[in-house]
Enzyme design. Structure first.
Site, PDB file in Angstrom:
ATOM      1  CG  ASN A  23      -2.146  -0.930   0.956  1.00 55.35           C
ATOM      2  OD1 ASN A  23      -2.253  -1.542  -0.108  1.00 55.35           O
ATOM      3  ND2 ASN A  23      -3.009  -1.045   1.952  1.00 55.35           N
ATOM      4  CB  CYS A 116     -14.223  -4.195  -4.035  1.00 53.80           C
ATOM      5  SG  CYS A 116     -13.995  -3.599  -2.382  1.00 53.80           S
ATOM      6  NE  ARG A 121     -12.234  -0.235  -0.760  1.00 56.18           N
ATOM      7  CZ  ARG A 121     -11.082  -0.899  -0.719  1.00 56.18           C
ATOM      8  NH1 ARG A 121     -11.032  -2.160  -1.000  1.00 56.18           N
ATOM      9  NH2 ARG A 121      -9.972  -0.282  -0.387  1.00 56.18           N
ATOM     10  N   PRO A 122     -16.806   4.077  -2.707  1.00 56.97           N
ATOM     11  CG  PRO A 122     -18.026   5.771  -1.684  1.00 56.97           C
ATOM     12  CD  PRO A 122     -17.531   4.376  -1.477  1.00 56.97           C
ATOM     13  CB  VAL A 123     -13.492   7.259  -6.307  1.00 60.43           C
ATOM     14  CG1 VAL A 123     -12.761   5.956  -6.069  1.00 60.43           C
ATOM     15  CG2 VAL A 123     -14.330   7.173  -7.578  1.00 60.43           C
ATOM     16  CG  ASP A 307      -5.979  -3.156   5.358  1.00 59.92           C
ATOM     17  OD1 ASP A 307      -7.187  -3.177   5.091  1.00 59.92           O
ATOM     18  OD2 ASP A 307      -5.139  -2.546   4.666  1.00 59.92           O
ATOM     19  CG  LEU A 329     -12.206   2.788   8.316  1.00 60.83           C
ATOM     20  CD1 LEU A 329     -12.355   2.982   9.809  1.00 60.83           C
ATOM     21  CD2 LEU A 329     -10.760   2.689   7.939  1.00 60.83           C
ATOM     22  NE  ARG A 399      -5.730  -7.658  -4.906  1.00 62.67           N
ATOM     23  CZ  ARG A 399      -6.539  -6.989  -4.080  1.00 62.67           C
ATOM     24  NH1 ARG A 399      -7.660  -7.536  -3.681  1.00 62.67           N
ATOM     25  NH2 ARG A 399      -6.245  -5.780  -3.675  1.00 62.67           N
TER      26      ARG A 399
HETATM   27  C1  UD1 Z   1      -6.858   2.012   1.672  1.00 61.60           C
HETATM   28  C2  UD1 Z   1      -6.037   0.742   1.668  1.00 61.60           C
HETATM   29  C3  UD1 Z   1      -6.835  -0.415   2.248  1.00 61.60           C
HETATM   30  C4  UD1 Z   1      -7.353  -0.031   3.639  1.00 61.60           C
HETATM   31  C5  UD1 Z   1      -8.090   1.300   3.607  1.00 61.60           C
HETATM   32  C6  UD1 Z   1      -8.446   1.800   5.005  1.00 61.60           C
HETATM   33  C7  UD1 Z   1      -4.590   1.055  -0.263  1.00 61.60           C
HETATM   34  C8  UD1 Z   1      -4.268   0.676  -1.663  1.00 61.60           C
HETATM   35  N1  UD1 Z   1      -5.668   0.463   0.276  1.00 61.60           N
HETATM   36  O1  UD1 Z   1      -8.001   1.792   0.849  1.00 61.60           O
HETATM   37  O2  UD1 Z   1      -5.993  -1.554   2.340  1.00 61.60           O
HETATM   38  O3  UD1 Z   1      -8.240  -1.033   4.089  1.00 61.60           O
HETATM   39  O4  UD1 Z   1      -7.262   2.313   3.002  1.00 61.60           O
HETATM   40  O5  UD1 Z   1      -7.331   1.885   5.797  1.00 61.60           O
HETATM   41  O6  UD1 Z   1      -3.907   1.839   0.346  1.00 61.60           O
HETATM   42  N2  UD1 Z   1     -14.726   6.675   1.035  1.00 61.60           N
HETATM   43  C9  UD1 Z   1     -15.757   7.430   0.531  1.00 61.60           C
HETATM   44  N3  UD1 Z   1     -15.509   8.186  -0.598  1.00 61.60           N
HETATM   45  C10 UD1 Z   1     -14.303   8.234  -1.201  1.00 61.60           C
HETATM   46  C11 UD1 Z   1     -13.244   7.481  -0.664  1.00 61.60           C
HETATM   47  C12 UD1 Z   1     -13.480   6.703   0.465  1.00 61.60           C
HETATM   48  O7  UD1 Z   1     -16.862   7.398   1.042  1.00 61.60           O
HETATM   49  O8  UD1 Z   1     -14.151   8.948  -2.206  1.00 61.60           O
HETATM   50  C13 UD1 Z   1     -14.943   5.832   2.238  1.00 61.60           C
HETATM   51  C14 UD1 Z   1     -14.772   4.341   1.970  1.00 61.60           C
HETATM   52  O9  UD1 Z   1     -15.932   3.752   1.432  1.00 61.60           O
HETATM   53  C15 UD1 Z   1     -14.432   3.815   3.357  1.00 61.60           C
HETATM   54  C16 UD1 Z   1     -13.615   4.970   3.971  1.00 61.60           C
HETATM   55  O10 UD1 Z   1     -13.936   6.127   3.200  1.00 61.60           O
HETATM   56  O11 UD1 Z   1     -15.595   3.647   4.114  1.00 61.60           O
HETATM   57  C17 UD1 Z   1     -12.125   4.764   3.956  1.00 61.60           C
HETATM   58  O12 UD1 Z   1     -11.722   4.349   2.670  1.00 61.60           O
HETATM   59  P1  UD1 Z   1     -10.303   4.720   2.064  1.00 61.60           P
HETATM   60  O13 UD1 Z   1      -9.385   5.193   3.118  1.00 61.60           O
HETATM   61  O14 UD1 Z   1     -10.508   5.594   0.874  1.00 61.60           O
HETATM   62  O15 UD1 Z   1      -9.803   3.296   1.554  1.00 61.60           O
HETATM   63  P2  UD1 Z   1      -8.861   3.039   0.328  1.00 61.60           P
HETATM   64  O16 UD1 Z   1      -7.976   4.211   0.131  1.00 61.60           O
HETATM   65  O17 UD1 Z   1      -9.660   2.530  -0.834  1.00 61.60           O
END
Ligand code: UD1
Length: 420
Positions: A23, A116, A121-123, A307, A329, A399
């Site tokens: 990560n 997933c 997991r939105p962006v 994690d 989370l 992975r």
């Molecule tokens: C990263 C890690 C993953 C870890 C997670 C939390 C990497 C490649 N992956 O995932 O292993 O489990 O952090 O520590 O580093 N969210 C939103 N909108 C967004 C982005 C996130 O609502 O645009 C929410 C997610 O759904 C989740 C929370 O925020 O509930 C945290 O997610 P996030 O920290 O973004 O996880 P990743 O970066 O995908």
């Protein structure tokens, strides 16, 4: 497809080396899109996610050479700015090219990662922050189509929720933007900190590294000059092996770690009853007389990592009394529960909280891996189950865990990889 066959009941012993953090490596590889020189990244784990990301960089037109855990990457001749669904669907972290591609090329298209196994997991937070920096973003036919004709502008960004890859994307974008960005409620994970330090060494003025408030002075499009990078140790891999020692109540030593990143995991293991001795880069865990039940609530760093939640659930089956694990989370990160139950674990799941009644004898069974960390919990359970367990769909493990069977074999486990 490969599967793992494990015969439980063996104590672990000995020492292994921990690999570089997947990560941390992913955003560092993405950051080479901001570079004007050839970048060398050492201590990369040789795992599928790393190869997928290097493939993505190659598909975009980068020159990539990967050998002996070192990648040499040159993105100077890169022309293609479209990250296609084919590759993004394999790995959500492909979204990490969005910020750097847009900052450097002023336009790009990145497939939406979609849901997933562990939830939606939105962006949206990545997109909202880039819009604040002047980007024009549309979602069309499953793609994020982004444009910033005049280049990205520094902005004040206050994340509604802490997001790790969201923070990384915006940190990279702000590094090449025009002017100053202030990023609030930014993730403080060690992987985010290493990205900031690497960008700083490459010439970006960043203040507040390690805190939840960053100030970044962008280079107005000027490419960065990276020094050689060595990826930090994988705190989740280290935590997984500590739990393997915990569940089998064995003594093992891990080298090439960074104990300062393991605070929440170490204190939870101590609370359970294990003694640990450690210095900056190695750690030994010793058997406990009695394993106490515990409570966990997952949180952003420096809280207890989501994690590591599944691995501690396997460990809870061997603790005396009722342990409680709350997942804060991700909404659906309990797929390991039904598989652990099939092995004899007494777990009650209600909403986002699992109650584990220990101590239980576990039985060998065929089980199915569902995501990367859930799969490692099944290995831990199999290490103590009576008789043989088979763990299927281990491409999830491949992975993110480098040389998994070799490392467990070195610790004395009875584990073998077979073909279906
Ligand atoms: C990263 C890690 C993953 C870890 C997670 C939390 C990497 C490649 N992956 O995932 O292993 O489990 O952090 O520590 O580093 N969210 C939103 N909108 C967004 C982005 C996130 O609502 O645009 C929410 C997610 O759904 C989740 C929370 O925020 O509930 C945290 O997610 P996030 O920290 O973004 O996880 P990743 O970066 O995908």
């Amino acid at each position: 497809m490969d599967y793992l066959k494990i015969v439980g009941g063996v104590k672990l012993q000995g020492a292994i080396n921990i690999s570089g953090a997947k990560n941390a490596a992913l955003p560092l590889m993405a950051s080479t899109l901001l570079s004007k020189n050839t970048t060398t990244i050492k201590n990369l784990p040789n795992v599928v996610d790393i190869k997928t990301f290097l493939n993505l960089l190659e598909m975009l037109g980068s020159d990539v050479n990967f050998n002996n855990n070192t990648a040499i990457i040159n993105t100077n001749n890169l022309k293609n700015t479209k990250a296609t669904y084919d590759i993004v669907r394999k790995m959500r972290a492909s979204i990490l090219v969005l910020g750097p591609l847009l900052a450097r090329f002023k336009q790009c298209e990145v497939s939406l990662p979609g849901g997933c196994a562990i939830g939606a997991r939105p962006v949206d937070l990545h997109i909202k922050a880039l819009e604040k920096m002047g980007a024009n973003i549309k979602v069309e036919n499953g793609y994020i189509v982004a444009e910033a004709k005049q280049g990205l502008k520094g902005a004040i960004i206050n994340f509604d929720k802490i997001t790790v890859t969201g923070s990384e994307n915006i940190i990279m974008a702000a590094s090449l933007a025009h002017g100053k960005s202030k990023i609030l409620n930014v993730a403080k994970e060690p992987e985010v900190v290493q990205l900031c330090e690497v960008l700083q060494q490459a010439g970006v003025d960043i203040k507040g590294i390690g805190s939840d408030e960053l100030e970044i002075y962008g280079t107005s499009g000027e490419g960065l000059e990276f020094k050689e990078i060595s990826v930090i140790p994988d705190r989740i891999e280290a935590g997984t092996y500590l739990c393997a020692a915990g569940v089998t109540n064995s003594q093992i030593t891990l080298h090439n770690i960074d104990s300062t990143h393991l605070g929440a995991v170490i204190s939870k293991l101590e609370e359970i009853g294990f003694k640990l001795t450690y210095n900056q880069d190695s750690i030994t865990i010793y058997p406990a007389k009695e394993l106490n039940a515990f409570e966990i609530s997952t949180a952003e760093y420096p809280g207890f990592p989501t994690d590591m939640q599944a691995q501690f659930m396997a460990l809870a089956t061997q603790c005396n009394g009722v342990s409680i694990i709350e997942e804060r989370l991700f909404e659906n990160r309990f797929m390991h529960v039904s598989e652990l139950q099939r092995m004899g674990a007494n777990i009650i799941l209600k909403n986002n909280t699992a109650t584990i009644n220990g101590k239980n004898e576990l039985f060998g069974a065929p089980v199915m891996a569902t995501d990367l960390r859930a799969s490692s919990a099944l290995i831990l359970a199999a290490l103590i189950a009576n008789k043989e367990s088979t763990i299927h769909r281990i491409y999830h493990l491949d992975r993110g865990y480098e040389n998994l069977e070799e490392k467990f074999l070195k610790l004395g486990a009875n584990i073998i990889r077979e073909k279906e």
